[in-house]
Write an enzyme that holds these catalytic residues in place. Structure first.
Site, PDB file in Angstrom:
ATOM      1  N   GLU A 180     -21.770 -51.099  -9.279  1.00 15.80           N
ATOM      2  CA  GLU A 180     -21.941 -52.756  -9.595  1.00 15.80           C
ATOM      3  C   GLU A 180     -22.702 -53.935 -10.183  1.00 15.80           C
ATOM      4  N   LYS A 192     -39.233 -56.243  -2.572  1.00 18.16           N
ATOM      5  CA  LYS A 192     -39.967 -56.787  -2.501  1.00 18.16           C
ATOM      6  C   LYS A 192     -40.623 -58.233  -2.206  1.00 18.16           C
ATOM      7  N   ARG A 248     -26.122 -24.384  17.192  1.00 25.54           N
ATOM      8  CA  ARG A 248     -27.069 -24.297  18.167  1.00 25.54           C
ATOM      9  C   ARG A 248     -27.732 -25.463  17.719  1.00 25.54           C
ATOM     10  N   MET A 276     -25.276 -34.418   9.636  1.00 23.30           N
ATOM     11  CA  MET A 276     -23.771 -36.566  10.078  1.00 23.30           C
ATOM     12  C   MET A 276     -22.663 -35.742  11.649  1.00 23.30           C
ATOM     13  N   GLY A 277     -22.601 -34.667  10.698  1.00 21.78           N
ATOM     14  CA  GLY A 277     -21.645 -33.905  12.463  1.00 21.78           C
ATOM     15  C   GLY A 277     -20.537 -33.620  12.884  1.00 21.78           C
ATOM     16  N   MET A 280     -19.146 -29.827  13.426  1.00 25.15           N
ATOM     17  CA  MET A 280     -20.048 -28.746  14.425  1.00 25.15           C
ATOM     18  C   MET A 280     -19.526 -29.835  15.124  1.00 25.15           C
ATOM     19  N   SER A 282     -16.872 -31.565  16.392  1.00 22.99           N
ATOM     20  CA  SER A 282     -14.968 -30.832  16.028  1.00 22.99           C
ATOM     21  C   SER A 282     -14.775 -29.768  16.718  1.00 22.99           C
ATOM     22  N   LYS A 312     -13.584 -43.374  10.648  1.00 25.72           N
ATOM     23  CA  LYS A 312     -12.824 -43.279   9.065  1.00 25.72           C
ATOM     24  C   LYS A 312     -12.313 -45.006   9.939  1.00 25.72           C
ATOM     25  N   LYS A 343     -36.595 -68.215  -4.316  1.00 26.45           N
ATOM     26  CA  LYS A 343     -35.863 -69.132  -4.623  1.00 26.45           C
ATOM     27  C   LYS A 343     -35.096 -69.990  -3.521  1.00 26.45           C
ATOM     28  N   ASP A 388     -20.531 -38.392   3.681  1.00 24.85           N
ATOM     29  CA  ASP A 388     -19.255 -39.046   3.303  1.00 24.85           C
ATOM     30  C   ASP A 388     -18.799 -40.085   2.945  1.00 24.85           C
ATOM     31  N   HIS A 487     -24.208 -62.816 -11.702  1.00 25.69           N
ATOM     32  CA  HIS A 487     -23.175 -61.852 -11.735  1.00 25.69           C
ATOM     33  C   HIS A 487     -22.817 -61.802 -13.082  1.00 25.69           C
ATOM     34  N   ASN A 491     -23.184 -58.293 -14.206  1.00 24.92           N
ATOM     35  CA  ASN A 491     -22.361 -57.651 -14.154  1.00 24.92           C
ATOM     36  C   ASN A 491     -20.732 -57.179 -14.979  1.00 24.92           C
TER      37      ASN A 491
HETATM   38  C1  LIG Z   1      -5.995 -26.971   4.402  1.00 26.03           C
HETATM   39  C2  LIG Z   1      -4.849 -26.595   5.048  1.00 26.03           C
HETATM   40  C3  LIG Z   1      -3.368 -28.167   4.140  1.00 26.03           C
HETATM   41  C4  LIG Z   1      -3.925 -25.726   4.877  1.00 26.03           C
HETATM   42  O1  LIG Z   1      -1.988 -26.440   5.390  1.00 26.03           O
HETATM   43  P1  LIG Z   1      -1.000 -24.263   5.473  1.00 26.03           P
HETATM   44  O2  LIG Z   1      -0.104 -25.288   5.852  1.00 26.03           O
HETATM   45  O3  LIG Z   1      -2.225 -23.497   5.976  1.00 26.03           O
HETATM   46  O4  LIG Z   1      -1.710 -23.852   3.865  1.00 26.03           O
HETATM   47  P2  LIG Z   1      -0.641 -23.095   2.817  1.00 26.03           P
HETATM   48  O5  LIG Z   1      -1.503 -22.094   2.843  1.00 26.03           O
HETATM   49  O6  LIG Z   1       0.436 -22.558   3.492  1.00 26.03           O
HETATM   50  O7  LIG Z   1      -0.162 -23.871   1.618  1.00 26.03           O
HETATM   51  C5  LIG Z   1       0.796 -24.842   1.891  1.00 26.03           C
HETATM   52  C6  LIG Z   1       0.306 -26.092   0.898  1.00 26.03           C
HETATM   53  O8  LIG Z   1      -0.619 -26.583   1.121  1.00 26.03           O
HETATM   54  C7  LIG Z   1      -1.710 -26.801  -0.411  1.00 26.03           C
HETATM   55  N1  LIG Z   1      -2.474 -25.689  -0.328  1.00 26.03           N
HETATM   56  C8  LIG Z   1      -3.486 -24.264   0.675  1.00 26.03           C
HETATM   57  N2  LIG Z   1      -4.258 -24.005  -0.054  1.00 26.03           N
HETATM   58  C9  LIG Z   1      -4.781 -25.352  -0.777  1.00 26.03           C
HETATM   59  C10 LIG Z   1      -6.075 -25.252  -0.962  1.00 26.03           C
HETATM   60  N3  LIG Z   1      -6.749 -24.086  -1.136  1.00 26.03           N
HETATM   61  N4  LIG Z   1      -6.323 -25.635  -2.444  1.00 26.03           N
HETATM   62  C11 LIG Z   1      -5.281 -27.334  -2.694  1.00 26.03           C
HETATM   63  N5  LIG Z   1      -3.787 -26.971  -1.941  1.00 26.03           N
HETATM   64  C12 LIG Z   1      -3.905 -26.378  -0.844  1.00 26.03           C
HETATM   65  C13 LIG Z   1      -0.749 -26.212  -1.180  1.00 26.03           C
HETATM   66  O9  LIG Z   1       0.463 -27.388  -2.201  1.00 26.03           O
HETATM   67  C14 LIG Z   1       0.273 -24.888  -0.490  1.00 26.03           C
HETATM   68  O10 LIG Z   1       2.036 -25.008  -0.824  1.00 26.03           O
HETATM   69  P3  LIG Z   1       1.359 -24.370  -2.292  1.00 26.03           P
HETATM   70  O11 LIG Z   1       0.908 -24.291  -3.917  1.00 26.03           O
HETATM   71  O12 LIG Z   1       0.836 -22.927  -2.254  1.00 26.03           O
HETATM   72  O13 LIG Z   1       3.152 -23.643  -2.902  1.00 26.03           O
HETATM   73  C15 LIG Z   1      -3.877 -27.754   5.686  1.00 26.03           C
HETATM   74  O14 LIG Z   1      -4.618 -27.173   7.148  1.00 26.03           O
HETATM   75  C16 LIG Z   1      -4.721 -28.981   6.066  1.00 26.03           C
HETATM   76  O15 LIG Z   1      -4.464 -30.390   5.112  1.00 26.03           O
HETATM   77  N6  LIG Z   1      -5.446 -29.198   7.089  1.00 26.03           N
HETATM   78  C17 LIG Z   1      -5.940 -30.530   7.383  1.00 26.03           C
HETATM   79  C18 LIG Z   1      -7.366 -31.234   6.592  1.00 26.03           C
HETATM   80  C19 LIG Z   1      -7.705 -32.668   6.483  1.00 26.03           C
HETATM   81  O16 LIG Z   1      -6.564 -33.718   6.266  1.00 26.03           O
HETATM   82  N7  LIG Z   1      -8.965 -32.941   6.802  1.00 26.03           N
HETATM   83  C20 LIG Z   1      -9.201 -34.395   6.906  1.00 26.03           C
HETATM   84  C21 LIG Z   1     -10.940 -34.291   6.249  1.00 26.03           C
HETATM   85  S1  LIG Z   1     -10.948 -34.506   8.540  1.00 26.03           S
HETATM   86  C22 LIG Z   1     -11.348 -35.922   8.760  1.00 26.03           C
HETATM   87  O17 LIG Z   1     -12.684 -36.780   7.809  1.00 26.03           O
HETATM   88  C23 LIG Z   1     -10.839 -37.398   9.289  1.00 26.03           C
HETATM   89  C24 LIG Z   1     -11.142 -37.341  10.807  1.00 26.03           C
HETATM   90  C25 LIG Z   1     -10.220 -36.091  10.997  1.00 26.03           C
HETATM   91  O18 LIG Z   1     -11.580 -37.242  11.444  1.00 26.03           O
HETATM   92  C26 LIG Z   1      -9.559 -39.064  10.659  1.00 26.03           C
HETATM   93  C27 LIG Z   1      -9.533 -38.706  12.261  1.00 26.03           C
HETATM   94  O19 LIG Z   1      -9.833 -38.660  13.439  1.00 26.03           O
HETATM   95  O20 LIG Z   1      -8.076 -38.624  13.066  1.00 26.03           O
HETATM   96  N1  LIG Z   2     -13.975 -32.374  10.696  1.00 24.78           N
HETATM   97  C1  LIG Z   2     -13.644 -33.095  10.793  1.00 24.78           C
HETATM   98  O1  LIG Z   2     -12.751 -33.494  11.697  1.00 24.78           O
HETATM   99  C2  LIG Z   2     -14.355 -33.972   9.824  1.00 24.78           C
HETATM  100  C3  LIG Z   2     -14.863 -33.470   8.941  1.00 24.78           C
HETATM  101  N2  LIG Z   2     -15.756 -33.985   7.677  1.00 24.78           N
HETATM  102  C4  LIG Z   2     -17.293 -33.455   6.943  1.00 24.78           C
HETATM  103  O2  LIG Z   2     -17.815 -32.323   7.665  1.00 24.78           O
HETATM  104  C5  LIG Z   2     -18.672 -31.986   6.582  1.00 24.78           C
HETATM  105  C6  LIG Z   2     -19.763 -32.775   7.240  1.00 24.78           C
HETATM  106  O3  LIG Z   2     -19.919 -31.720   8.187  1.00 24.78           O
HETATM  107  P1  LIG Z   2     -21.194 -31.109   9.393  1.00 24.78           P
HETATM  108  O4  LIG Z   2     -20.438 -30.747  11.164  1.00 24.78           O
HETATM  109  O5  LIG Z   2     -22.072 -32.463   8.900  1.00 24.78           O
HETATM  110  O6  LIG Z   2     -21.935 -30.042   8.343  1.00 24.78           O
HETATM  111  P2  LIG Z   2     -21.234 -28.326   8.603  1.00 24.78           P
HETATM  112  O7  LIG Z   2     -20.112 -28.833   9.078  1.00 24.78           O
HETATM  113  O8  LIG Z   2     -21.809 -28.514   6.999  1.00 24.78           O
HETATM  114  O9  LIG Z   2     -22.389 -27.982   9.604  1.00 24.78           O
HETATM  115  C7  LIG Z   2     -23.473 -27.860   9.391  1.00 24.78           C
HETATM  116  C8  LIG Z   2     -24.269 -26.461   9.649  1.00 24.78           C
HETATM  117  O10 LIG Z   2     -25.424 -26.410   9.443  1.00 24.78           O
HETATM  118  C9  LIG Z   2     -26.162 -25.815   9.947  1.00 24.78           C
HETATM  119  N3  LIG Z   2     -27.540 -26.350  10.633  1.00 24.78           N
HETATM  120  C10 LIG Z   2     -28.581 -25.241   9.925  1.00 24.78           C
HETATM  121  N4  LIG Z   2     -30.270 -26.013  10.379  1.00 24.78           N
HETATM  122  C11 LIG Z   2     -29.045 -27.755  10.909  1.00 24.78           C
HETATM  123  C12 LIG Z   2     -29.980 -29.345  11.292  1.00 24.78           C
HETATM  124  N5  LIG Z   2     -31.229 -29.158  11.194  1.00 24.78           N
HETATM  125  N6  LIG Z   2     -29.319 -29.924  11.678  1.00 24.78           N
HETATM  126  C13 LIG Z   2     -28.375 -29.604  11.617  1.00 24.78           C
HETATM  127  N7  LIG Z   2     -27.314 -28.423  11.322  1.00 24.78           N
HETATM  128  C14 LIG Z   2     -28.141 -27.608  11.080  1.00 24.78           C
HETATM  129  C15 LIG Z   2     -25.665 -25.694  11.529  1.00 24.78           C
HETATM  130  O11 LIG Z   2     -25.773 -24.719  12.715  1.00 24.78           O
HETATM  131  P3  LIG Z   2     -24.946 -24.023  13.956  1.00 24.78           P
HETATM  132  O12 LIG Z   2     -23.632 -23.474  12.930  1.00 24.78           O
HETATM  133  O13 LIG Z   2     -25.981 -24.073  14.615  1.00 24.78           O
HETATM  134  O14 LIG Z   2     -24.319 -26.149  14.028  1.00 24.78           O
HETATM  135  C16 LIG Z   2     -24.371 -25.925  10.838  1.00 24.78           C
HETATM  136  O15 LIG Z   2     -23.621 -24.863  10.607  1.00 24.78           O
HETATM  137  C17 LIG Z   2     -18.685 -33.327   6.296  1.00 24.78           C
HETATM  138  O16 LIG Z   2     -17.606 -32.968   4.333  1.00 24.78           O
HETATM  139  C18 LIG Z   2     -17.395 -34.241   6.047  1.00 24.78           C
HETATM  140  O17 LIG Z   2     -17.049 -34.859   4.871  1.00 24.78           O
HETATM  141  C19 LIG Z   2     -16.090 -35.509   7.910  1.00 24.78           C
HETATM  142  C20 LIG Z   2     -14.654 -36.171   9.446  1.00 24.78           C
HETATM  143  C21 LIG Z   2     -14.127 -35.807  10.461  1.00 24.78           C
END
Ligand SMILES: CC(C)(COP(=O)([O-])OP(=O)([O-])OC[C@H]1O[C@@H](n2cnc3c(N)ncnc32)[C@H](O)[C@@H]1OP(=O)([O-])[O-])[C@@H](O)C(=O)NCCC(=O)NCCSC(=O)C[C@@](C)(O)CC(=O)[O-]
Ligand SMILES: NC(=O)C1=CN([C@@H]2O[C@H](COP(=O)(O)OP(=O)(O)OC[C@H]3O[C@@H](n4cnc5c(N)ncnc54)[C@H](OP(=O)(O)O)[C@@H]3O)[C@@H](O)[C@H]2O)C=CC1
Length: 514
Positions: A180, A192, A248, A276-277, A280, A282, A312, A343, A388, A487, A491
């Site tokens: 943007e 400034k 830790r 960001m944590g 950790m 979770s 999020k 201004k 993130d 803009h 922009n």
């Molecule tokens: C990780 C899975 C998919 C494993 O899931 P699974 O069922 O163990 O996987 P699988 O090995 O049986 O494979 C199933 C399918 O998953 C896909 N797949 C499997 N592995 C891969 C890979 N490496 N790369 C690409 N695709 C992959 C692929 O489509 C595969 O089918 P296939 O092609 O093999 O027939 C599952 O555990 C999962 O979906 N977990 C959820 C993770 C997630 O959505 N995280 C989001 C971030 S959390 C966050 O940011 C927000 C939060 C959580 O705080 C919000 C809130 O408050 O709710």
């Molecule tokens: N799981 C979920 O539900 C979600 C995951 N995410 C994703 O999580 C990721 C970030 O997770 P986050 O926990 O921040 O990072 P990491 O998962 O990378 O954990 C941080 C690691 O760094 C180590 N560490 C070393 N030095 C330090 C220090 N000074 N301070 C803190 N940690 C240190 C920690 O040690 P130690 O092992 O001792 O803790 C830990 O192993 C991002 O990719 C984000 O997108 C986002 C939203 C939800």
């Protein structure tokens, strides 16, 4: 030739064949390969089939090489050409998303190149192979198992620098990754103005990442007993011990409980050092719930995240309680600087801030949106520093306040209050080299050597201060009626706005673009 290879060749055009030959040459420069048939020789002729079979080994041969038990898979794959690997993938012998794992660390770029080819050929729309999406010269070892799956390249975003800005007596450049136009210019103008008043002072009023699981009990009475236990010193201590055994750096600060019917919500809040944590916290929460389950065997953990966190998504609990780093940034700007740099006048700014950022947002029913564009500055810095990006939802919550100060109220006192800046300098996208370069620019890369958490806190203070600069400049442009002028200058692309995007007026053909 195998049936799969025949299937492949029967639908090949001469162009496909030329492309394949080029790829095989690239993969095996040492081999002398035949030329493909000339492009005027027609398509799908028997001649093509024989040319194709000449430089591609059969599926059976490729499988034998790939599955040779005496060699690691990565070595076997190194013996196959890209086209042969593609053939195996298309035949279902290799999962396209698992290429990096199979190829090993020294062939990561090749894995990405081959995936692009596979997806291109399966695509009925655009082709990745010849697209402008870059993929070369990128350190995929940092991505693997950490930042992204099924990688086909990377998206470069322009990186600008605003400032420098004086924050708590130290000067920082403000890195902003954005598409943007005007954002960097605007933030620079704000910097400034802020610098001329001596810079920004910040105060960190809270630091705690949160996770809020949802737990079912057979009845509200049982849920109530569990709530009372968690709220007691004994329950708190038991959960803390389990939680803190997982990291830790993650230290449990508080547990907030709430009940809806027979479902119990617990909001774990913890410091997370320089991370960001979310991973950790979770991990720690899961462990604490395991400990709790031993005491309440009837409980059912519905989800580690029950949205009581809240991650999020917009939520009043974040605005009220804070999440991540809670920062207030404040500054005084001399009245003459408001006039010359921004201004506008102190009076007009204060009036507009009340009518727009406070009253306008109240009229709109906003939660935490009492600002002009905190999300603009925060998101640009998030992208530049490997945060993130989805957490801009709550991190951008901000209340901007302005009031006259000094003699006769001729100067401006301005502040931003941001309760949820969720940032880290360790983990997530901060492991990527370019993002680390940006963190280096700010002097906050990685773990703070003496005081874990201080790098991430400093980053949060810089972000709040940059938001203050952005707020000042945009509010001033709006007060002075300069927004659109800026803009149109910064922009609107003169290069790429396509003629085809001229709107169509129904029944009147193309509208003119006067
Ligand atoms: C990780 C899975 C998919 C494993 O899931 P699974 O069922 O163990 O996987 P699988 O090995 O049986 O494979 C199933 C399918 O998953 C896909 N797949 C499997 N592995 C891969 C890979 N490496 N790369 C690409 N695709 C992959 C692929 O489509 C595969 O089918 P296939 O092609 O093999 O027939 C599952 O555990 C999962 O979906 N977990 C959820 C993770 C997630 O959505 N995280 C989001 C971030 S959390 C966050 O940011 C927000 C939060 C959580 O705080 C919000 C809130 O408050 O709710
Ligand atoms: N799981 C979920 O539900 C979600 C995951 N995410 C994703 O999580 C990721 C970030 O997770 P986050 O926990 O921040 O990072 P990491 O998962 O990378 O954990 C941080 C690691 O760094 C180590 N560490 C070393 N030095 C330090 C220090 N000074 N301070 C803190 N940690 C240190 C920690 O040690 P130690 O092992 O001792 O803790 C830990 O192993 C991002 O990719 C984000 O997108 C986002 C939203 C939800």
């Amino acid at each position: 030739m195998s049936s799969i290879a025949q299937q492949h060749t029967s639908s090949f055009s001469v162009r496909d064949l030329e492309l394949k030959l080029k790829q095989v040459r690239l993969a095996h420069p040492e081999q002398s390969l035949p030329s493909p048939p000339s492009s005027d020789s027609g398509s799908s002729s028997p001649k093509q089939e024989s040319e194709e079979s000449y430089f591609l080994r059969s599926l059976k041969e490729c499988l034998a090489i790939y599955e040779e038990p005496s060699r690691p898979r990565s070595e076997s794959l190194a013996l196959l050409s890209d086209e042969e690997v593609i053939m195996l993938a298309n035949n279902g012998n290799i999962a396209t998303y698992a290429l990096e794992k199979l190829f090993g660390m020294d062939q990561l770029e090749r894995a990405v190149r081959i995936r692009r080819a596979i997806l291109s050929r399966a695509s009925t729309t655009g082709t990745l192979e010849s697209s402008s999406i870059p993929y070369e010269n990128y350190d995929y070892s940092r991505v693997l198992g950490a930042c992204c799956e099924n990688v086909v390249g990377y998206i470069p975003i322009p990186l600008g620098v605003a400032g420098p800005l004086t924050v708590d007596g130290k000067q920082y450049p403000i890195p902003m990754a954005t598409a943007e136009g005007t954002l960097v210019a605007s933030t620079s103008r704000g910097c400034k103005a802020l610098n001329s008043g001596g810079g920004v002072s910040t105060v960190l009023v809270g630091d705690g990442m949160t996770r809020g699981p949802a737990i079912d009990f057979p009845s509200a009475i049982q849920a109530g007993k569990a709530k009372a236990w968690i709220d007691s010193a004994e329950g708190h201590a038991a959960l803390r011990e389990a939680f803190e055994s997982t990291s830790r750096f993650a230290k449990l600060k508080s547990l907030k409980t709430a009940i809806a019917g027979r479902t119990l919500y617990v909001r774990f809040a913890t410091t997370t050092g320089d991370a960001m944590g979310m991973n950790m916290i979770s991990k720690g929460t899961e462990k604490a719930l395991e400990a709790m389950q031993k005491r309440f065997p009837e409980m059912v953990v519905l989800a580690l995240s029950g949205n009581y966190c809240t991650d999020k998504k917009p939520a009043a609990i974040n605005w009220i309680e804070g999440r991540g780093k809670s920062v207030v940034a404040e500054a005084v700007i001399p009245g003459h600087v408001v006039k010359t740099v921004l201004k506008t006048t102190v009076r007009d700014l204060c009036n507009l801030n009340v009518k727009k950022n406070l009253m306008g947002s109240a009229m709109a029913g906003s939660i935490g949106g009492f600002n002009a564009h905190a999300a603009n500055i925060l998101t640009a810095i998030f992208l530049a520093t490997g945060q993130d990006p989805a957490q801009n939802v709550e991190s951008s919550m901000c209340m901007t306040l302005m009031e006259p100060t000094g003699l006769n109220g001729e100067d401006l006192l301005v502040s931003v209050t941001m309760p949820c800046i969720e940032v880290g300098t360790v983990g997530g996208g901060t492991v990527l080299a370019p993002q680390q370069g940006v963190l280096d620019m700010l002097g906050v890369r990685g773990a703070h050597p003496q005081q874990p958490g201080q790098n991430a806190q400093t980053l949060a203070r810089i972000i709040a201060s940059a938001v203050l600069a952005g707020e000042l400049s945009l509010l001033s442009a709006l007060a002075a009626g300069h927004l659109i002028k800026a803009h149109m200058a910064h922009n609107r692309s003169q290069v790429n706005t396509p003629a085809a995007s001229v709107p169509v007026t129904p029944g009147a053909g193309f509208a003119s673009r006067a």
